[in-house]
Design an enzyme around this catalytic site. Structure first.
Site, mmCIF file in Angstrom:
data_model
loop_
_atom_site.group_PDB
_atom_site.id
_atom_site.type_symbol
_atom_site.label_atom_id
_atom_site.label_comp_id
_atom_site.label_asym_id
_atom_site.label_seq_id
_atom_site.Cartn_x
_atom_site.Cartn_y
_atom_site.Cartn_z
ATOM 1 N N GLU A 123 -11.251 0.520 -3.033
ATOM 2 C CA GLU A 123 -11.499 0.233 -1.660
ATOM 3 C C GLU A 123 -12.238 1.308 -1.120
ATOM 4 O O GLU A 123 -11.578 2.674 -1.157
ATOM 5 C CB GLU A 123 -10.002 -0.242 -1.147
ATOM 6 C CG GLU A 123 -10.137 -0.572 0.165
ATOM 7 C CD GLU A 123 -8.690 -1.102 0.785
ATOM 8 O OE1 GLU A 123 -7.820 -1.206 -0.013
ATOM 9 O OE2 GLU A 123 -8.687 -0.850 2.019
ATOM 10 N N LYS A 144 -1.091 -1.192 -4.425
ATOM 11 C CA LYS A 144 -2.351 -0.181 -4.178
ATOM 12 C C LYS A 144 -1.763 1.179 -3.871
ATOM 13 O O LYS A 144 -0.838 1.211 -3.309
ATOM 14 C CB LYS A 144 -3.036 -0.712 -2.783
ATOM 15 C CG LYS A 144 -3.895 0.078 -2.041
ATOM 16 C CD LYS A 144 -4.600 -0.757 -0.794
ATOM 17 C CE LYS A 144 -4.696 0.069 0.353
ATOM 18 N NZ LYS A 144 -5.188 -0.916 1.574
ATOM 19 N N LYS A 184 -2.923 5.035 -2.683
ATOM 20 C CA LYS A 184 -4.099 5.707 -2.029
ATOM 21 C C LYS A 184 -4.511 6.930 -2.954
ATOM 22 O O LYS A 184 -3.721 7.620 -3.721
ATOM 23 C CB LYS A 184 -3.659 6.582 -0.764
ATOM 24 C CG LYS A 184 -3.154 5.413 0.153
ATOM 25 C CD LYS A 184 -4.479 4.534 0.689
ATOM 26 C CE LYS A 184 -3.933 3.948 2.070
ATOM 27 N NZ LYS A 184 -5.330 3.563 2.828
ATOM 28 N N LYS A 192 -9.418 -6.994 8.333
ATOM 29 C CA LYS A 192 -8.406 -6.328 9.257
ATOM 30 C C LYS A 192 -8.675 -6.969 10.816
ATOM 31 O O LYS A 192 -9.861 -6.945 11.100
ATOM 32 C CB LYS A 192 -8.279 -4.786 9.363
ATOM 33 C CG LYS A 192 -7.750 -4.199 7.913
ATOM 34 C CD LYS A 192 -7.738 -2.735 8.167
ATOM 35 C CE LYS A 192 -7.113 -2.038 6.892
ATOM 36 N NZ LYS A 192 -7.276 -0.775 6.783
ATOM 37 N N ASP A 227 -13.497 -2.009 3.350
ATOM 38 C CA ASP A 227 -12.871 -2.061 4.373
ATOM 39 C C ASP A 227 -13.272 -1.485 5.576
ATOM 40 O O ASP A 227 -14.067 -2.066 6.171
ATOM 41 C CB ASP A 227 -11.421 -0.982 3.985
ATOM 42 C CG ASP A 227 -10.608 -1.064 4.965
ATOM 43 O OD1 ASP A 227 -10.535 -1.392 6.251
ATOM 44 O OD2 ASP A 227 -9.210 -0.307 4.982
ATOM 45 N N ASP A 238 -7.268 2.984 -3.169
ATOM 46 C CA ASP A 238 -8.053 3.001 -1.693
ATOM 47 C C ASP A 238 -8.174 4.311 -1.462
ATOM 48 O O ASP A 238 -7.294 5.252 -1.491
ATOM 49 C CB ASP A 238 -7.007 2.385 -0.667
ATOM 50 C CG ASP A 238 -7.825 2.197 0.672
ATOM 51 O OD1 ASP A 238 -8.714 2.673 0.807
ATOM 52 O OD2 ASP A 238 -7.059 1.644 1.642
ATOM 53 N N GLY A 293 -3.832 -3.779 6.201
ATOM 54 C CA GLY A 293 -2.622 -3.516 7.357
ATOM 55 C C GLY A 293 -3.074 -2.190 7.794
ATOM 56 O O GLY A 293 -3.801 -1.424 7.476
ATOM 57 N N SER A 322 0.679 -1.071 0.060
ATOM 58 C CA SER A 322 0.049 -0.017 0.021
ATOM 59 C C SER A 322 0.815 1.128 -0.100
ATOM 60 O O SER A 322 1.531 1.327 0.861
ATOM 61 C CB SER A 322 -0.831 -0.135 1.286
ATOM 62 O OG SER A 322 -1.700 1.177 1.222
HETATM 63 O O1 OSB Z 1 -7.096 2.012 4.673
HETATM 64 O O2 OSB Z 1 -5.802 0.045 4.379
HETATM 65 C C1 OSB Z 1 -6.131 1.402 4.802
HETATM 66 C C2 OSB Z 1 -3.221 2.396 7.029
HETATM 67 C C3 OSB Z 1 -3.536 2.887 7.861
HETATM 68 C C4 OSB Z 1 -4.873 3.329 7.940
HETATM 69 C C5 OSB Z 1 -5.691 2.422 6.907
HETATM 70 C C6 OSB Z 1 -5.179 1.829 5.857
HETATM 71 C C7 OSB Z 1 -3.812 1.917 5.816
HETATM 72 C C8 OSB Z 1 -3.154 1.158 4.697
HETATM 73 C C9 OSB Z 1 -1.645 0.826 5.000
HETATM 74 O O3 OSB Z 1 -3.545 1.119 3.687
HETATM 75 C C10 OSB Z 1 -1.500 -0.707 5.151
HETATM 76 C C11 OSB Z 1 -0.133 -0.963 5.780
HETATM 77 O O4 OSB Z 1 0.899 -0.957 4.842
HETATM 78 O O5 OSB Z 1 -0.199 -1.398 6.750
HETATM 79 MG MG MG Z 2 -8.181 0.616 3.318
#
Ligand code: OSB
Ligand code: MG
Length: 371
Positions: A214, A162, A164, A263, A239, A189, A291, A136
């Site tokens: 996402e 992925k 953001k 999660k 999510d 995402d 994550g 991510s």
């Molecule tokens: O939306 O998946 C998410 C990190 C913090 C809060 C929300 C998210 C995320 C990530 C990071 O996308 C995932 C990771 O590398 O731990």
């Molecule tokens: Mg997410």
């Protein structure tokens, strides 16, 4: 199982690189770790995935600390339960606060697997000795920086990327990424940065052959996600708005998503995560492991969860070195050149806890005991 001691500690851990989402930028993590002990001195470790503020969801480190200290620990301490699978029920009375609950519950699973002398992932019923991994990548200062990061992660072997997105960092950025990397498994995402009024913009992403989008809409919404899914070709993945197996069932029945990100913290622990996986598998909805910028303890629990049968898509569980100069577990989590993590064969979470390092990083502790 009878837990005699619950030990809380908060550590501070600086990220190697800041992580930015549509709800903000994180530079340093504040992480609550939970250590549980039984009467024989067997121990288990869990990690609270709440963030530094109530931005991903309502929970945050200080709310988790307080609810654990004042309510949750007391509900578990000294209670005779058949096993870790029964720990969640002890904490049923307080509503929500799933991340806080998960930190205790997952610690109990580690303890139980250690007592049995089996790897946690096998104890949970995992079937996959090696899990497929993606990364991510947060919002960067420039698209060029993003392209560079993607290049580096692909070279390391990761199976999917992925990125953001948020208003102002979406269509054009995705277009640039797709132009540069035409064949990669790519997804986005939004962390709830859009509303149904943005459907035309989100539909415009259809042309980039994304694996999924996402959580485009509100964190607590399923109805509008269902409306959106009917208007776009790209699969919606939920999510934030799936917090339980019941949520997953309703989301799928509504047509709000075709994929679910699981999660541990968000759903309240391993037992509920397995129920989410089962609901989704029963409906032919693939899941993957999300994550929350975890330290090694949370990362190890994620690896165990991701070995369950329904976790067929590459998740957001990646190498320790992407986050930390030095992780709190030994060995650190590493990724194979084929973009996988091999589940450990040692008992429990399967990694050694670096007690000395944790002690140095600790800014507060609290020990709660039975009687
Ligand atoms: O939306 O998946 C998410 C990190 C913090 C809060 C929300 C998210 C995320 C990530 C990071 O996308 C995932 C990771 O590398 O731990
Ligand atoms: Mg997410």
């Amino acid at each position: 199982m009878n837990i005699r001691t619950v030990e809380l500690r908060e550590i501070r851990l600086r990220l190697v690189h800041f992580f930015e989402t549509s709800f903000g930028r994180t530079v340093e993590r504040r992480i609550m770790l939970v250590r549980v002990l039984d009467a024989d001195g067997a121990e288990g470790w869990g990690e609270c995935t709440a963030g530094e503020g109530p931005f991903y969801c309502e929970e945050w480190i200080d709310s988790a600390w307080e609810v654990t200290r004042l309510f949750l620990a007391k509900m578990v301490l000294g209670q005779e339960v058949e096993g870790a699978a029964g720990v969640g029920a002890l904490m049923r009375r307080p509503r929500g606060n799933r991340m806080a609950k998960a930190s205790i519950e997952t610690a109990c699973w580690d303890l139980e697997a250690k007592r049995l002398g089996v790897p946690l992932w096998r104890h949970l019923g995992g079937v996959r000795p090696e899990i497929p991994c993606g990364v991510s990548i947060g919002i960067q200062d420039t698209p060029e920086q993003l392209l560079e990061k993607i290049e580096k992660e692909l070279a390391a072997g990761y199976q999917r990327i992925k990125i953001k997105i948020k208003p102002g960092w979406d269509r054009e950025v995705v277009e640039k990424v797709r132009a540069r990397f035409p064949d990669i498994q790519l997804m986005v995402d939004a962390n709830s940065a859009y509303t149904l009024a943005d459907a035309p913009l989100l539909r415009a992403l259809d042309e980039f052959d994304l694996m999924m989008i996402e959580q485009p809409l509100a964190y607590d919404d399923r109805e509008d996600h269902a409306k959106l899914q009917r208007q776009i070709k790209t699969s919606v993945c939920l999510d934030e708005s799936v917090r339980s197996a019941e949520d997953a069932r309703k989301a799928i029945e509504l047509g709000a998503c075709r994929i679910v990100n699981v999660k541990l913290g968000r759903v309240g622990g391993h037992a509920e995560a397995a129920r989410v996986e089962a609901v989704c598998r029963g409906a032919n909805v693939p899941v993957w492991c999300g994550g929350m910028l975890e330290s090694g303890v949370g990362r190890a629990h994620n690896i165990a969860m991701a070995t369950l049968r329904g976790f067929t898509l590459p998740g957001d569980v990646s190498a320790s070195s992407r986050y930390w100069a030095e992780d709190i577990i030994d060995p650190p989590v590493t990724v194979t050149p084929r973009g996988t993590i091999v589940a450990p064969e040692r008992p429990g979470i399967g990694f050694e806890i670096k007690r000395d390092l944790i002690d140095r990083l600790t800014v507060r502790t609290e020990t709660l005991s039975a009687d």
